[in-house]
Enzyme design. Structure first.
Site, PDB file in Angstrom:
ATOM      1  N   GLY A 146      97.582 -47.654   2.886  1.00 49.84           N
ATOM      2  CA  GLY A 146      96.892 -47.674   4.173  1.00 49.84           C
ATOM      3  C   GLY A 146      97.584 -46.748   5.169  1.00 49.84           C
ATOM      4  O   GLY A 146      98.746 -46.357   4.984  1.00 49.84           O
ATOM      5  N   CYS A 147      96.875 -46.414   6.234  1.00 47.51           N
ATOM      6  CA  CYS A 147      97.398 -45.415   7.186  1.00 47.51           C
ATOM      7  C   CYS A 147      98.594 -45.965   7.974  1.00 47.51           C
ATOM      8  O   CYS A 147      99.663 -45.344   7.999  1.00 47.51           O
ATOM      9  CB  CYS A 147      96.281 -44.927   8.099  1.00 47.51           C
ATOM     10  SG  CYS A 147      95.255 -46.235   8.777  1.00 47.51           S
ATOM     11  N   TYR A 148      98.439 -47.129   8.605  1.00 41.88           N
ATOM     12  CA  TYR A 148      99.601 -47.699   9.315  1.00 41.88           C
ATOM     13  C   TYR A 148     100.728 -47.976   8.312  1.00 41.88           C
ATOM     14  O   TYR A 148     101.905 -47.767   8.609  1.00 41.88           O
ATOM     15  CB  TYR A 148      99.243 -49.033   9.975  1.00 41.88           C
ATOM     16  CG  TYR A 148      98.451 -48.944  11.245  1.00 41.88           C
ATOM     17  CD1 TYR A 148      98.985 -48.355  12.393  1.00 41.88           C
ATOM     18  CD2 TYR A 148      97.170 -49.491  11.334  1.00 41.88           C
ATOM     19  CE1 TYR A 148      98.255 -48.299  13.579  1.00 41.88           C
ATOM     20  CE2 TYR A 148      96.440 -49.445  12.509  1.00 41.88           C
ATOM     21  CZ  TYR A 148      96.989 -48.853  13.627  1.00 41.88           C
ATOM     22  OH  TYR A 148      96.267 -48.808  14.795  1.00 41.88           O
TER      23      TYR A 148
END
Ligand SMILES: NC(=O)c1ccc[n+]([C@@H]2O[C@H](COP(=O)([O-])OP(=O)(O)OC[C@H]3O[C@@H](n4cnc5c(N)ncnc54)[C@H](OP(=O)(O)O)[C@@H]3O)[C@@H](O)[C@H]2O)c1
EC number: 1.2.1.38
Length: 341
Positions: A146-148
């Site tokens: 995921g990005c975070y």
């Protein structure tokens, strides 16, 4: 050439994959798959992109024989639907959603939807390339992070892995541009509400929290707890994560910078920076920029991590993983510079 297919080609991550594959020296797109827009051509959909023109077609598992790698750029829950049809597929699957990242019990708690069968999730290798490269090299199923989770894990891992910080004193404040929410419109992402505003959302319940803790544990064997606050910024792209941690070693700020530099010395996409952090140093590129500062007064370290959510946080990292998986130069097709102004 390595042949590629994208599922969900009309979405933000799908479009970023298109751009990256279009410029890649070793990849060629042979199938553009879409649920909503079959029959349209890529030229109709993206007239401003210089890419091979293909007609969008529905996903059909019996039409994948000529594809070496398939990218699922679809939402969580939707990827699960495709994944369960890909059990006989012999190529490489790279899923950009959260559906292959967590074991079932954790997935169902944090995503609030049914998980893929445990046997399928167990086949997937977590594709945080810098910390799991050897496993990615031979993986047929890759759970793209995921990005975070990417921004935070890349910032924290050297410190947790080295035993340099208290693993129960990790507080993260992170913010993302609007594209992180995908192209679908919601009350929160509508221009009138998101512009000139900063919104805190999913307070202490963001689905990347267990992913980060799982990654820290998988690499270091340390059970860390992470308090994460996530904010929506009125910008298009980019993530900045500011991490406040308590060091277990007494050393100068210069030593901390040095330690971080050494941890990532051989990594083409990780840069240790100095000066005042800003999101633009990475936006538009596959770089993750890191800073570390010592607050002597409070005896805390502040680690800052900046990425582009659609490149290193999604499509860029997916291409990086595909490069590793197919034994190519890891930076192939990923040489875009940040869009710094
Ligand atoms: N945006 C980011 O910064 C980012 C970062 C990291 C990971 N991701 C992950 O990447 C995946 C794609 O994200 P995105 O931002 O590209 O999302 P998006 O802009 O909403 O696009 C998702 C695409 O999935 C397809 N789709 C199929 N069934 C769908 C359904 N029931 N509801 C909505 N879309 C459906 C649609 O394409 P077709 O109609 O063409 O099939 C849609 O355009 C997600 O799992 C997301 O969590 C995104």
């Amino acid at each position: 050439m390595i042949t590629c297919g994208i599922v969900g080609v009309t979405g933000y991550a799908g479009m970023e994959l298109l751009k990256l594959i279009g410029k890649h020296p070793e990849f060629t797109l042979v199938r553009a798959m879409s649920d909503s827009s079959t029959g349209l051509t890529l030229a109709q959909l993206y007239p401003w992109l210089e890419i091979e023109d293909l007609t969008l077609e529905p996903f059909r598992v019996d039409a994948l024989d000529d594809i070496d790698v398939i990218f699922l750029a679809t939402p969580s829950g939707v990827s699960a639907h495709y994944v369960t049809q890909l059990t006989e597929y012999e190529g490489v699957v790279i899923d950009l959603s959260g559906d292959l990242r967590l074991p079932a019990s954790s997935y169902e708690t944090w995503y609030g939807k049914p998980a893929v069968p445990a046997s399928l999730q167990a086949q997937a290798v977590y594709g945080l390339t810098e910390w799991n490269r050897d496993a990615v090299r031979s993986a047929n199923w890759i759970a793209n992070p995921g990005c975070y989770a990417t921004a935070v894990a890349l910032g924290l891992l050297p410190f947790v892995n080295g035993g340099w910080i208290d693993p129960n004193e990790i507080i993260v404040s992170a913010c993302s541009g609007i594209t992180g929410a995908g192209k679908g419109l919601s009350a929160k992402t509508h221009h009138a509400r998101s512009n000139e505003n900063v919104q805190l959302y999913k307070i202490h319940t963001h689905q990347h929290i267990p992913e980060i803790e799982q990654t820290l544990y998988a690499v270091s064997g340390t059970q860390a707890t992470v308090s994460l606050s996530t904010h929506l910024l009125p910008i298009n792209r980019g993530i900045m994560a500011t991490m406040s941690v308590v060091p277990t070693l007494e050393q100068s700020e210069a030593d901390w910078v040095d330690a971080l530099r050494q941890a990532y010395a051989d990594e083409p996409f990780i840069r240790v920076q100095q000066g005042e952090p800003e999101i633009r140093t990475a936006v538009g590129s596959n770089y993750c920029d890191l800073w570390v500062y010592l607050d002597q007064r409070t005896n805390r370290l502040t680690i800052i991590s900046v990425i582009d959510n659609m490149q290193k946080g999604a499509a860029g990292q997916a291409i990086q993983n595909a490069n590793v998986r197919f034994g190519l130069n890891e930076t192939a097709g990923l040489n875009e510079q940040p869009q710094y102004i």
